[in-house]
Scaffold this motif. Structure first.
Motif, PDB file in Angstrom:
ATOM      1  N   ILE A 141       0.854  -1.181   0.000  1.00 45.52           N
ATOM      2  CA  ILE A 141       0.000   0.000   0.000  1.00 45.52           C
ATOM      3  C   ILE A 141       0.892   1.233   0.000  1.00 45.52           C
ATOM      4  CG2 ILE A 141      -1.692   1.305   1.317  1.00 45.52           C
ATOM      5  CD1 ILE A 141      -2.602  -1.381   2.511  1.00 45.52           C
ATOM      6  N   LYS A 142       0.652   2.132  -0.947  1.00 46.60           N
ATOM      7  CA  LYS A 142       1.410   3.380  -0.974  1.00 46.60           C
ATOM      8  C   LYS A 142       0.878   4.316   0.093  1.00 46.60           C
ATOM      9  CE  LYS A 142       4.400   3.663  -4.384  1.00 46.60           C
ATOM     10  NZ  LYS A 142       5.776   3.956  -4.147  1.00 46.60           N
ATOM     11  N   ILE A 143       1.757   4.820   0.928  1.00 46.63           N
ATOM     12  CA  ILE A 143       1.391   5.762   1.976  1.00 46.63           C
ATOM     13  C   ILE A 143       1.864   7.137   1.531  1.00 46.63           C
ATOM     14  CG2 ILE A 143       1.793   6.427   4.379  1.00 46.63           C
ATOM     15  CD1 ILE A 143       2.296   3.417   4.938  1.00 46.63           C
ATOM     16  N   ARG A 144       0.983   8.108   1.611  1.00 52.90           N
ATOM     17  CA  ARG A 144       1.341   9.462   1.201  1.00 52.90           C
ATOM     18  C   ARG A 144       2.313  10.056   2.222  1.00 52.90           C
ATOM     19  NH1 ARG A 144      -2.504  14.153  -1.082  1.00 52.90           N
ATOM     20  NH2 ARG A 144      -0.863  15.678  -1.294  1.00 52.90           N
ATOM     21  N   LEU A 145       3.471  10.474   1.753  1.00 52.66           N
ATOM     22  CA  LEU A 145       4.498  11.033   2.625  1.00 52.66           C
ATOM     23  C   LEU A 145       4.324  12.539   2.758  1.00 52.66           C
ATOM     24  CD1 LEU A 145       7.552   9.105   1.209  1.00 52.66           C
ATOM     25  CD2 LEU A 145       6.376   8.665   3.343  1.00 52.66           C
ATOM     26  N   LYS A 146       4.521  13.026   3.967  1.00 50.25           N
ATOM     27  CA  LYS A 146       4.452  14.469   4.199  1.00 50.25           C
ATOM     28  C   LYS A 146       5.689  15.132   3.621  1.00 50.25           C
ATOM     29  CE  LYS A 146       1.625  13.988   8.273  1.00 50.25           C
ATOM     30  NZ  LYS A 146       1.457  14.274   9.685  1.00 50.25           N
ATOM     31  N   LYS A 147       5.564  16.395   3.284  1.00 50.96           N
ATOM     32  CA  LYS A 147       6.683  17.151   2.716  1.00 50.96           C
ATOM     33  C   LYS A 147       7.801  17.316   3.734  1.00 50.96           C
ATOM     34  CE  LYS A 147       4.418  19.257  -1.013  1.00 50.96           C
ATOM     35  NZ  LYS A 147       4.982  18.987  -2.284  1.00 50.96           N
ATOM     36  N   CYS A 148       8.986  17.556   3.236  1.00 49.41           N
ATOM     37  CA  CYS A 148      10.150  17.763   4.090  1.00 49.41           C
ATOM     38  C   CYS A 148       9.932  18.995   4.968  1.00 49.41           C
ATOM     39  CB  CYS A 148      11.393  17.944   3.227  1.00 49.41           C
ATOM     40  SG  CYS A 148      12.876  18.302   4.182  1.00 49.41           S
ATOM     41  N   PRO A 149      10.154  18.881   6.279  1.00 50.54           N
ATOM     42  CA  PRO A 149       9.950  20.032   7.158  1.00 50.54           C
ATOM     43  C   PRO A 149      11.046  21.091   7.037  1.00 50.54           C
ATOM     44  CG  PRO A 149      10.812  18.208   8.409  1.00 50.54           C
ATOM     45  CD  PRO A 149      10.547  17.695   7.024  1.00 50.54           C
ATOM     46  N   VAL A 150      12.150  20.746   6.416  1.00 54.49           N
ATOM     47  CA  VAL A 150      13.269  21.685   6.278  1.00 54.49           C
ATOM     48  C   VAL A 150      13.118  22.545   5.027  1.00 54.49           C
ATOM     49  CG1 VAL A 150      15.774  21.895   6.041  1.00 54.49           C
ATOM     50  CG2 VAL A 150      14.800  20.139   7.543  1.00 54.49           C
ATOM     51  N   CYS A 151      12.901  21.888   3.867  1.00 53.40           N
ATOM     52  CA  CYS A 151      12.858  22.646   2.611  1.00 53.40           C
ATOM     53  C   CYS A 151      11.516  22.529   1.876  1.00 53.40           C
ATOM     54  CB  CYS A 151      13.986  22.191   1.690  1.00 53.40           C
ATOM     55  SG  CYS A 151      13.811  20.498   1.092  1.00 53.40           S
ATOM     56  N   HIS A 152      10.562  21.802   2.447  1.00 48.85           N
ATOM     57  CA  HIS A 152       9.207  21.645   1.908  1.00 48.85           C
ATOM     58  C   HIS A 152       9.163  20.970   0.541  1.00 48.85           C
ATOM     59  CE1 HIS A 152       7.973  23.987   5.316  1.00 48.85           C
ATOM     60  NE2 HIS A 152       8.830  24.906   4.975  1.00 48.85           N
ATOM     61  N   SER A 153      10.163  20.150   0.247  1.00 51.37           N
ATOM     62  CA  SER A 153      10.196  19.383  -1.002  1.00 51.37           C
ATOM     63  C   SER A 153       9.511  18.036  -0.808  1.00 51.37           C
ATOM     64  CB  SER A 153      11.644  19.136  -1.423  1.00 51.37           C
ATOM     65  OG  SER A 153      12.304  20.339  -1.656  1.00 51.37           O
ATOM     66  N   ASP A 154       9.219  17.376  -1.924  1.00 51.30           N
ATOM     67  CA  ASP A 154       8.680  16.021  -1.869  1.00 51.30           C
ATOM     68  C   ASP A 154       9.785  15.073  -1.430  1.00 51.30           C
ATOM     69  OD1 ASP A 154       6.171  16.803  -2.736  1.00 51.30           O
ATOM     70  OD2 ASP A 154       6.699  16.545  -4.848  1.00 51.30           O
ATOM     71  N   VAL A 155       9.415  14.004  -0.744  1.00 55.29           N
ATOM     72  CA  VAL A 155      10.384  13.021  -0.271  1.00 55.29           C
ATOM     73  C   VAL A 155      10.020  11.639  -0.813  1.00 55.29           C
ATOM     74  CG1 VAL A 155      10.871  14.309   1.826  1.00 55.29           C
ATOM     75  CG2 VAL A 155       9.132  12.540   1.854  1.00 55.29           C
ATOM     76  N   LYS A 156      10.956  10.717  -0.694  1.00 58.16           N
ATOM     77  CA  LYS A 156      10.742   9.343  -1.118  1.00 58.16           C
ATOM     78  C   LYS A 156      11.276   8.410  -0.052  1.00 58.16           C
ATOM     79  CE  LYS A 156      11.035  10.264  -6.011  1.00 58.16           C
ATOM     80  NZ  LYS A 156      11.619   9.952  -7.276  1.00 58.16           N
ATOM     81  N   VAL A 157      10.738   7.207  -0.044  1.00 57.52           N
ATOM     82  CA  VAL A 157      11.308   6.154   0.781  1.00 57.52           C
ATOM     83  C   VAL A 157      12.330   5.447  -0.103  1.00 57.52           C
ATOM     84  CG1 VAL A 157      10.870   3.966   1.928  1.00 57.52           C
ATOM     85  CG2 VAL A 157       9.292   5.854   2.242  1.00 57.52           C
ATOM     86  N   ILE A 158      13.563   5.366   0.377  1.00 64.04           N
ATOM     87  CA  ILE A 158      14.615   4.727  -0.413  1.00 64.04           C
ATOM     88  C   ILE A 158      15.211   3.557   0.351  1.00 64.04           C
ATOM     89  CG2 ILE A 158      15.129   6.839  -1.683  1.00 64.04           C
ATOM     90  CD1 ILE A 158      17.639   7.138   0.008  1.00 64.04           C
ATOM     91  N   VAL A 187       7.900  13.999  11.118  1.00 63.85           N
ATOM     92  CA  VAL A 187       7.562  15.333  10.602  1.00 63.85           C
ATOM     93  C   VAL A 187       6.461  15.953  11.443  1.00 63.85           C
ATOM     94  CG1 VAL A 187       6.574  16.553   8.625  1.00 63.85           C
ATOM     95  CG2 VAL A 187       8.354  14.839   8.252  1.00 63.85           C
ATOM     96  N   SER A 188       5.451  15.168  11.821  1.00 64.07           N
ATOM     97  CA  SER A 188       4.337  15.679  12.625  1.00 64.07           C
ATOM     98  C   SER A 188       4.788  16.132  14.003  1.00 64.07           C
ATOM     99  CB  SER A 188       3.259  14.611  12.769  1.00 64.07           C
ATOM    100  OG  SER A 188       2.671  14.358  11.534  1.00 64.07           O
ATOM    101  N   SER A 189       5.768  15.442  14.563  1.00 69.30           N
ATOM    102  CA  SER A 189       6.238  15.778  15.916  1.00 69.30           C
ATOM    103  C   SER A 189       7.168  16.974  15.921  1.00 69.30           C
ATOM    104  CB  SER A 189       6.935  14.571  16.551  1.00 69.30           C
ATOM    105  OG  SER A 189       8.169  14.341  15.928  1.00 69.30           O
ATOM    106  N   GLY A 190       7.617  17.400  14.736  1.00 70.06           N
ATOM    107  CA  GLY A 190       8.533  18.536  14.655  1.00 70.06           C
ATOM    108  C   GLY A 190       9.964  18.152  14.980  1.00 70.06           C
ATOM    109  N   HIS A 191      10.252  16.850  15.039  1.00 69.15           N
ATOM    110  CA  HIS A 191      11.595  16.376  15.341  1.00 69.15           C
ATOM    111  C   HIS A 191      12.542  16.756  14.221  1.00 69.15           C
ATOM    112  CE1 HIS A 191      14.776  13.233  15.675  1.00 69.15           C
ATOM    113  NE2 HIS A 191      14.692  13.621  16.932  1.00 69.15           N
TER     114      HIS A 191
END
Length: 70
Positions: free
Chosen positions: A2-19, A61-65
């Motif tokens: 199942i594809k899980i929608r990833l939240k944007k990067c909290p530093v630069c707001h770019s899209d991220v990937k699971v690698i 990302v949600s926790s602000g860590h």
């Protein structure tokens, strides 16, 4: 899988990937995976599956860590 929608990067707001962590070697016969921003390098801890890696990224990302970039 199942594809899980990833939240944007909290530093630069770019899209991220699971690698796949090719450099980390195999653990229990599998390569580990982690959320990673290719723009700034922000990442989460490696996990055993895509789902775990995606959920860890979103929770982090949600926790602000913030991880050190250097």
């Amino acid at each position: 899988m199942i594809k899980i929608r990833l939240k944007k990067c909290p530093v630069c707001h770019s899209d991220v990937k699971v690698i796949i962590d090719w450099d980390g070697g195999r653990i229990n016969g599998k390569f580990r995976q982690f959320g990673y921003c290719s723009i700034c390098g922000y990442h989460s801890d490696p996990k055993d599956s895509y789902e775990e890696a995606a959920n860890t990224w979103n929770a982090q990302v949600s926790s602000g860590h913030q991880l050190s970039l250097f």
